[in-house]
Motif scaffolding. Sequence first.
Motif, short mmCIF file in Angstrom:
data_model
loop_
_atom_site.label_atom_id
_atom_site.label_comp_id
_atom_site.label_asym_id
_atom_site.label_seq_id
_atom_site.Cartn_x
_atom_site.Cartn_y
_atom_site.Cartn_z
N LEU A 6 0.85 -1.18 0.00
CA LEU A 6 0.00 0.00 0.00
C LEU A 6 0.89 1.23 0.00
N ILE A 7 0.62 2.14 -0.94
CA ILE A 7 1.41 3.36 -1.11
C ILE A 7 0.56 4.55 -0.71
N THR A 8 1.01 5.29 0.28
CA THR A 8 0.34 6.55 0.63
C THR A 8 1.09 7.69 -0.06
N GLY A 9 0.41 8.82 -0.21
CA GLY A 9 1.02 9.93 -0.95
C GLY A 9 1.34 9.55 -2.37
N ALA A 10 0.49 8.72 -2.98
CA ALA A 10 0.82 8.05 -4.24
C ALA A 10 1.00 8.99 -5.41
N THR A 11 0.44 10.21 -5.34
CA THR A 11 0.59 11.14 -6.45
C THR A 11 1.73 12.12 -6.24
N GLY A 12 2.49 11.94 -5.17
CA GLY A 12 3.60 12.84 -4.89
C GLY A 12 4.87 12.46 -5.63
N THR A 13 5.89 13.28 -5.47
CA THR A 13 7.14 13.12 -6.22
C THR A 13 7.82 11.79 -5.93
N VAL A 14 8.05 11.48 -4.66
CA VAL A 14 8.79 10.26 -4.32
C VAL A 14 7.93 9.03 -4.55
N SER A 15 6.66 9.08 -4.16
CA SER A 15 5.81 7.90 -4.34
C SER A 15 5.61 7.59 -5.82
N GLY A 16 5.49 8.62 -6.65
CA GLY A 16 5.38 8.38 -8.09
C GLY A 16 6.63 7.72 -8.63
N ALA A 17 7.79 8.19 -8.17
CA ALA A 17 9.04 7.56 -8.60
C ALA A 17 9.17 6.14 -8.06
N LEU A 18 8.62 5.90 -6.87
CA LEU A 18 8.65 4.55 -6.30
C LEU A 18 7.83 3.59 -7.15
N ILE A 19 6.67 4.02 -7.62
CA ILE A 19 5.86 3.17 -8.49
C ILE A 19 6.66 2.80 -9.74
N ASP A 20 7.39 3.77 -10.31
CA ASP A 20 8.24 3.47 -11.46
C ASP A 20 9.32 2.46 -11.09
N ALA A 21 9.95 2.67 -9.93
CA ALA A 21 11.06 1.80 -9.52
C ALA A 21 10.60 0.38 -9.22
N LEU A 22 9.33 0.21 -8.88
CA LEU A 22 8.81 -1.13 -8.56
C LEU A 22 8.18 -1.82 -9.76
N ASP A 23 8.31 -1.23 -10.92
CA ASP A 23 7.81 -1.87 -12.13
C ASP A 23 8.48 -3.24 -12.29
N ALA A 44 -4.20 3.04 -14.75
CA ALA A 44 -3.59 2.80 -16.05
C ALA A 44 -2.16 2.28 -15.91
N ARG A 45 -1.56 2.51 -14.75
CA ARG A 45 -0.21 2.01 -14.48
C ARG A 45 -0.25 0.67 -13.75
N GLY A 46 -1.43 0.11 -13.60
CA GLY A 46 -1.58 -1.19 -12.95
C GLY A 46 -1.66 -1.13 -11.45
N VAL A 47 -1.99 0.04 -10.90
CA VAL A 47 -2.07 0.22 -9.46
C VAL A 47 -3.54 0.18 -9.04
N GLU A 48 -3.86 -0.68 -8.08
CA GLU A 48 -5.19 -0.71 -7.50
C GLU A 48 -5.37 0.54 -6.64
N THR A 49 -6.56 1.14 -6.65
CA THR A 49 -6.77 2.37 -5.91
C THR A 49 -7.91 2.25 -4.91
N PHE A 50 -7.70 2.88 -3.76
CA PHE A 50 -8.73 3.00 -2.73
C PHE A 50 -8.82 4.47 -2.33
N ILE A 51 -10.03 4.93 -2.11
CA ILE A 51 -10.24 6.30 -1.68
C ILE A 51 -10.29 6.34 -0.15
N GLY A 52 -9.47 7.18 0.43
CA GLY A 52 -9.42 7.33 1.88
C GLY A 52 -8.59 8.54 2.23
N ASP A 53 -8.61 8.91 3.49
CA ASP A 53 -7.93 10.12 3.93
C ASP A 53 -7.27 9.85 5.28
N LEU A 54 -5.97 10.13 5.38
CA LEU A 54 -5.27 9.91 6.64
C LEU A 54 -5.81 10.80 7.75
#
Length: 296
Positions: A6-23, A44-54
């Motif tokens: 599970l990735i939080t902050g998924a649309t941020g700079t580091v998390s976005g790069a992490l998704i790339d790195a885990l390809d 579209a990048r193959g990531v399952e999404t859930f809506i929630g708020d910390l």
Amino acid sequence: MNRTLLITGATGTVSGALIDALDDSGFRLRALLRDPSKAETLRARGVETFIGDLDDPRSLPPAFEGVHDLWMLTPNGPRACENNMNAIWAARQANIERVVRLSAVHAAHDAPTRSGRLHALSDHEVERSGLGWTILRPHWFMQNLLNEADDIATEGTFRLNTADGRLGMVDARDIAELAAKVLTDGPNLHHARIYTPTGPRSIGFAEVAEQFERVLGTPIRYVPTTDDEREARLLGFGVPAWIVGMLTEYAQAYACGWGDFTTTDVEDVTGRRPRSVADFARDHADAFTAKGPRAA
């Protein structure tokens, strides 16, 4: 690999790069999002999404159910500790095995920045959570320079209130690649480790300007500015006052030499030297290049 991350902050700079790195890593990737409009891009990048708020602990259990590993990134702000607390509680309730947390450089209870002190509290909570854990405390992101891209492209200058301070600034892609290695190495190898990703050497912003000038082939100049001038500029862009105050605290610390250090953590974990400022400038040259005649 039969694990869900599970990735939080998924649309941020580091998390976005992490998704790339885990390809092709084999992880089943899942993202926690506050904004439903951003879900389709991740799907579209193959990531399952859930809506929630910390901010809302009742919104978290569906996203955390069935997860093995948590990439923990909380928004910068006065509720950062509450956000971390909510996530760790949800992780414990869901029997998550491990959390890899993105903290802040020199996070400590006596840090000269409010962000560093808040991160220290959350780091301590993670360490005492009973979960497997690894903490990353990265240095100043090279990607912060993208905030100055318009001025560099149109005027050939950029203005920061860091005086002549030197920083071991790091490319966010190197942070992500270190995090990806920690995650793919399995839940035990990096347990109870704290890493401080930095770039290959400490550098001042006047030299950053020189590196950009060589790469872009056009004059670039760093102009030190005052805290008041910088704060007025950021507030004018709509940056929240709490964030502006935090950034001033960092700038004052960096101006006094607080950031003048590097580590070998990126190379030690990934086996590859971290990217330099020149590498960053080459990879992002389009963002810093004028699209028309530069103003005189």
